[in-house]
Enzyme design. Structure first.
Site, PDB file in Angstrom:
ATOM      1  N   GLY A 143      -8.980  -6.627   7.864  1.00 40.05           N
ATOM      2  CA  GLY A 143      -8.920  -5.757   9.273  1.00 40.05           C
ATOM      3  C   GLY A 143      -8.718  -4.437   8.852  1.00 40.05           C
ATOM      4  O   GLY A 143      -9.001  -3.833   7.819  1.00 40.05           O
ATOM      5  N   HIS A 164      -3.670  -1.781  -6.212  1.00 39.04           N
ATOM      6  CA  HIS A 164      -2.788  -0.711  -6.591  1.00 39.04           C
ATOM      7  C   HIS A 164      -3.618   0.266  -7.239  1.00 39.04           C
ATOM      8  O   HIS A 164      -3.974   0.361  -8.492  1.00 39.04           O
ATOM      9  CB  HIS A 164      -1.763  -1.265  -7.863  1.00 39.04           C
ATOM     10  CG  HIS A 164      -0.808  -2.195  -7.232  1.00 39.04           C
ATOM     11  ND1 HIS A 164       0.030  -2.800  -8.019  1.00 39.04           N
ATOM     12  CD2 HIS A 164      -0.835  -2.854  -5.790  1.00 39.04           C
ATOM     13  CE1 HIS A 164       0.682  -3.837  -7.100  1.00 39.04           C
ATOM     14  NE2 HIS A 164       0.149  -3.905  -6.061  1.00 39.04           N
ATOM     15  N   THR A 214       2.702 -13.110   3.109  1.00 36.76           N
ATOM     16  CA  THR A 214       1.908 -13.789   2.216  1.00 36.76           C
ATOM     17  C   THR A 214       2.629 -14.931   1.587  1.00 36.76           C
ATOM     18  O   THR A 214       4.048 -15.256   1.745  1.00 36.76           O
ATOM     19  CB  THR A 214       2.231 -12.504   0.866  1.00 36.76           C
ATOM     20  OG1 THR A 214       1.300 -12.946  -0.176  1.00 36.76           O
ATOM     21  CG2 THR A 214       3.358 -12.209   0.588  1.00 36.76           C
ATOM     22  N   ALA A 249      -3.945  -7.861  -4.911  1.00 39.00           N
ATOM     23  CA  ALA A 249      -3.271  -6.720  -4.908  1.00 39.00           C
ATOM     24  C   ALA A 249      -4.308  -5.722  -5.437  1.00 39.00           C
ATOM     25  O   ALA A 249      -5.435  -5.986  -5.792  1.00 39.00           O
ATOM     26  CB  ALA A 249      -2.367  -6.771  -6.360  1.00 39.00           C
ATOM     27  N   ASP A 299       0.813  -1.274  -0.104  1.00 39.53           N
ATOM     28  CA  ASP A 299      -0.103   0.037   0.070  1.00 39.53           C
ATOM     29  C   ASP A 299       0.750   1.252   0.036  1.00 39.53           C
ATOM     30  O   ASP A 299       0.535   2.368   0.598  1.00 39.53           O
ATOM     31  CB  ASP A 299      -1.019  -0.067   1.374  1.00 39.53           C
ATOM     32  CG  ASP A 299      -1.758  -1.164   1.302  1.00 39.53           C
ATOM     33  OD1 ASP A 299      -2.466  -1.413   0.373  1.00 39.53           O
ATOM     34  OD2 ASP A 299      -1.797  -1.960   2.357  1.00 39.53           O
ATOM     35  N   ARG A 326      -3.901   0.454   9.294  1.00 41.31           N
ATOM     36  CA  ARG A 326      -3.084   1.051  10.533  1.00 41.31           C
ATOM     37  C   ARG A 326      -2.260   2.018  10.017  1.00 41.31           C
ATOM     38  O   ARG A 326      -1.288   1.800   9.117  1.00 41.31           O
ATOM     39  CB  ARG A 326      -2.579  -0.056  11.192  1.00 41.31           C
ATOM     40  CG  ARG A 326      -3.637  -0.857  11.876  1.00 41.31           C
ATOM     41  CD  ARG A 326      -3.011  -2.221  12.284  1.00 41.31           C
ATOM     42  NE  ARG A 326      -1.875  -2.289  13.260  1.00 41.31           N
ATOM     43  CZ  ARG A 326      -1.051  -3.398  13.288  1.00 41.31           C
ATOM     44  NH1 ARG A 326      -1.228  -4.144  12.624  1.00 41.31           N
ATOM     45  NH2 ARG A 326      -0.365  -3.096  14.288  1.00 41.31           N
ATOM     46  N   LEU A 332       3.679  12.716   0.209  1.00 38.97           N
ATOM     47  CA  LEU A 332       4.189  13.669   1.110  1.00 38.97           C
ATOM     48  C   LEU A 332       3.330  14.842   1.341  1.00 38.97           C
ATOM     49  O   LEU A 332       3.432  15.498   1.987  1.00 38.97           O
ATOM     50  CB  LEU A 332       5.454  14.471  -0.128  1.00 38.97           C
ATOM     51  CG  LEU A 332       6.651  13.486  -0.016  1.00 38.97           C
ATOM     52  CD1 LEU A 332       7.541  13.817  -1.102  1.00 38.97           C
ATOM     53  CD2 LEU A 332       7.304  13.951   1.347  1.00 38.97           C
ATOM     54  N   GLY A 339       2.210   2.916  -2.595  1.00 40.16           N
ATOM     55  CA  GLY A 339       1.692   3.537  -3.973  1.00 40.16           C
ATOM     56  C   GLY A 339       2.484   2.754  -5.248  1.00 40.16           C
ATOM     57  O   GLY A 339       2.754   4.059  -5.961  1.00 40.16           O
ATOM     58  N   LYS A 340       2.623   1.822  -5.223  1.00 41.51           N
ATOM     59  CA  LYS A 340       3.283   1.289  -6.513  1.00 41.51           C
ATOM     60  C   LYS A 340       2.321   1.632  -7.787  1.00 41.51           C
ATOM     61  O   LYS A 340       2.979   1.803  -8.820  1.00 41.51           O
ATOM     62  CB  LYS A 340       3.398  -0.317  -6.450  1.00 41.51           C
ATOM     63  CG  LYS A 340       4.570  -0.762  -5.075  1.00 41.51           C
ATOM     64  CD  LYS A 340       4.471  -2.306  -5.035  1.00 41.51           C
ATOM     65  CE  LYS A 340       3.102  -2.889  -4.451  1.00 41.51           C
ATOM     66  NZ  LYS A 340       2.531  -2.686  -3.301  1.00 41.51           N
ATOM     67  N   GLY A 341       1.066   1.623  -7.762  1.00 44.18           N
ATOM     68  CA  GLY A 341       0.341   1.834  -8.418  1.00 44.18           C
ATOM     69  C   GLY A 341       0.430   3.161  -9.403  1.00 44.18           C
ATOM     70  O   GLY A 341       0.592   3.177 -10.553  1.00 44.18           O
TER      71      GLY A 341
END
Length: 437
Positions: free
Chosen positions: A299, A43, A238, A41, A13, A302, A329, A15-17
């Site tokens: 779940g 993304h 995973t 996945a 999570d 966080r 940022l 920000g690869k996409g």
């Protein structure tokens, strides 16, 4: 040409996409190659005009005309989820996603039986749930390891008799182990799987070498190194190799070892979806993520302060990077309360509070050492250690986040992301940074 390998150096999570989309928007990319994971996945890519899609199996460059997707043999392919994803892409203006897709016939299939078994096991864990996505990806990998000669694979979708036999054996074995499964009869599944086989271009492993020589490719990883099957914090991991290893293996098979840049992706916040260690978690951080909501299987989503100890561990486990992309940022600016940042005034939308900090060490250590792959007892002991660890923070939020991350991790931050869109990305030049080639 320089291919680019994109890997998340956190718990996923990061920000690869959006980084893959930027790469495809700013250079002539031929194909996005998925090299691990499956339909779990998520993304997220947002365009300047507001269109949004959560990429699961299609490459995150699919919004860009002509950019293809290849699902390598290391991906667990879910034809039912893929069809639903193609429908959503068509609804947001991409009607030809399936036409731009190739799939390695050796890839494992995820089926309704895997999904049902995955959910049954996770529910049986009760309070000790691992935070599975509940989509059967790990179950498909486990079954493939246990029954390598009979596990359903993508190529079987073109031979219905073989597929029927393998689906029936899968159903019977899982039912004998777990009891009745919440899944349809085999004959009800067959039409969708054979339709997938008729619709998509199923190829053998030799196909990828031609793709890699046809133009620049972006290898898009799923999940994050801190969830890796061997280097992650067991059992909250995973069933997938999330480092650069699969991608570099595919390049080596094509005779192209050493032709790719390694790009690691990180958030300014260290986040985690579901249970497991998150040493810097801070419930007081007034943050939410519209694209990563709490869900019944993983779940709670966080948030924690930037955990340089964990990310140094990820860098070591992955074998290092050539450069880093630092995302979100805009969140750092939003939480900054020190008055002036990098020569700019405090943003109007800033929230009160101490801002995001950097944790460079835990109480008692500043380094975690990766162990040899396969030693899950060692990883479980490391998990227990992290669950008891206490973070030690810098006194003040960084005035310059990219420079602070460079200094903490010893790797150049070349790309920064200040919004979800490609237009919100900046190539950074500095002492340790060089522009993308």
């Amino acid at each position: 040409m320089n291919h680019v390998l994109v890997v998340d150096l956190g718990y996923g999570d990061a920000g690869k996409g959006t980084v893959v989309d930027w790469l495809c928007a700013t250079r002539p990319v031929h194909t996005v190659i998925r090299f691990n994971g499956g339909a779990q996945a998520a993304h997220n890519v947002v365009l300047r005009d507001g269109r949004h899609h959560t990429f699961a199996q299609f490459g995150a460059g699919t919004f860009r005309p002509g950019v293809r997707t290849h699902l390598s043999r290391h991906v667990v392919v879910d034809p039912l989820a893929l069809a639903a994803e193609a429908d959503h892409l068509a609804a947001v203006g991409v009607p030809d996603a399936l036409d731009r897709l190739t799939v390695d016939g050796e890839a494992l299939l995820a089926t309704p039986y895997h999904r049902a078994a995955n959910r049954a096991r996770e529910l049986a864990r009760g309070a000790d749930r691992h935070g599975s996505c509940g989509l059967g990806v790990g179950e498909a990998v486990a079954y493939g390891l246990a029954h390598p000669g009979s596990a359903p694979r993508v190529a079987d979708c073109r031979t219905p008799a073989v597929l029927r036999r393998r689906l029936a054996a899968l159903r019977d074995r899982l039912t004998a182990e777990l009891g009745p499964l919440d899944a349809p009869p085999v004959d009800d599944c067959l039409p969708a799987f054979t339709a997938f086989g008729d619709r998509v271009a199923i190829v053998d492993r030799s196909h990828l070498a031609g793709v890699l020589r046809a133009g620049t490719c972006v290898f898009e990883g799923a999940q994050g190194v801190l969830l890796d099957e061997w280097h992650g914090f067991h059992p909250y991991t995973t069933w997938s190799t999330t480092t650069f290893a699969n991608a570099e293996g595919l390049l080596a098979e094509a005779g192209l070892a050493g032709t790719a840049e390694r790009l690691g992706v990180l958030r300014v916040t260290t986040t985690r979806h579901g249970p497991g260690p998150l040493v810097t978690e801070d419930p007081a951080l007034p943050l939410a993520d519209a694209h990563n909501a709490t869900n019944p299987w993983q779940g709670r989503f966080r948030f924690g302060h930037f955990d340089a100890v964990a990310h140094r561990y990820a860098l070591d486990a992955a074998g290092g990077v050539d450069r880093l992309a630092l995302t979100h940022l805009d969140l750092a600016d939003r939480l900054f309360s020190g008055g002036v940042r990098s020569g700019q005034g405090l943003p109007d939308r800033a929230l009160p509070g101490p801002g995001l900090r950097i944790c460079r060490r835990y109480d008692g250590t500043d380094r975690l050492e990766p162990g040899p792959p396969g030693d899950l007892d060692r990883q479980a002991a490391l998990t227990a250690r992290l669950l008891a660890a206490r973070p030690v923070y810098d006194d003040d939020p960084p005035a310059d986040w990219p420079a602070a991350v460079e200094e903490a991790l010893g790797a150049p931050v070349t790309l920064t992301s200040h919004s979800p869109t490609a237009e919100g990305k900046l190539v950074r030049k500095g002492t340790l940074s060089t522009p993308f080639v």
